[in-house]
Write a protein that holds these residues in place. Structure first.
Motif: not given
Length: 178
Positions: A51-59
């Motif tokens: 059980s977790y969260s993850f953040t995907v970023v783009t630029a």
């Protein structure tokens, strides 16, 4: 041809086939680093109860210094929420940003938006990395980083000669336990 030569040629052909066969590990760039990262993720998954969260970023500098963040929450190995925000810098002196799009999907509305990173768990991200993003290709440069406590932070490839916004893969800014 004499009958006793057939087994000899059969064995010879088999040896040539086995010696020319390439290992799947040879097809994956950063194989050792990927394997170590997957072990770190496996440990994290066990300690977090999956059980977790993850953040995907783009630029993108080509699209007026814009960027996105997609955060996916996973509980007991199943995606339960996805949120997204898209921003663009409107004042380069002060770095003032404007929000272009923002939303959150709960379990009942998952996959109801087109924008944002694909609804994956980290298990699926690692699988995609192994079967696509890290495959050795002759015409690309491949990247891999494990900056999230040993877990994947950047993984993908860029076609050689491409000058802007050509990255195919994933950049993860954070992975946290729920």
């Amino acid at each position: 041809m004499k009958l006793y030569l057939y087994p000899f040629f059969l064995i010879l052909a088999g040896l040539l086939f086995v010696s020319c066969k390439k290992s799947k590990d040879d097809d994956i760039a950063y194989y050792k680093e990927f394997t170590n990262s997957y072990r770190a993720f496996d440990d994290f998954k066990a300690s977090s109860g999956n059980s977790y969260s993850f953040t995907v970023v783009t630029a993108s500098w080509a699209w007026g210094r814009s960027g996105t963040e997609t955060t996916i929450k996973v509980k007991d190995g199943k995606a339960i929420e996805r949120s997204y925000v898209s921003k663009r810098v409107v004042n380069y002196t002060t770095n003032e940003e404007v929000i272009l799009e923002q939303w959150t999907e709960d379990e009942a509305s998952l996959r109801s938006h087109q924008s944002g990173f694909t609804l994956f768990t980290l298990d699926e991200v690692y699988q995609k990395a192994k079967t696509d993003w890290l495959l050795k290709r002759n015409d690309t440069d491949t990247y891999f980083e494990a900056g999230n406590n040993g877990m994947l932070s950047n993984c993908g490839y860029v076609p050689r000669g491409c000058t802007d916004d050509c990255f195919t893969g994933i950049t993860i800014s954070a992975i946290v336990k729920l």
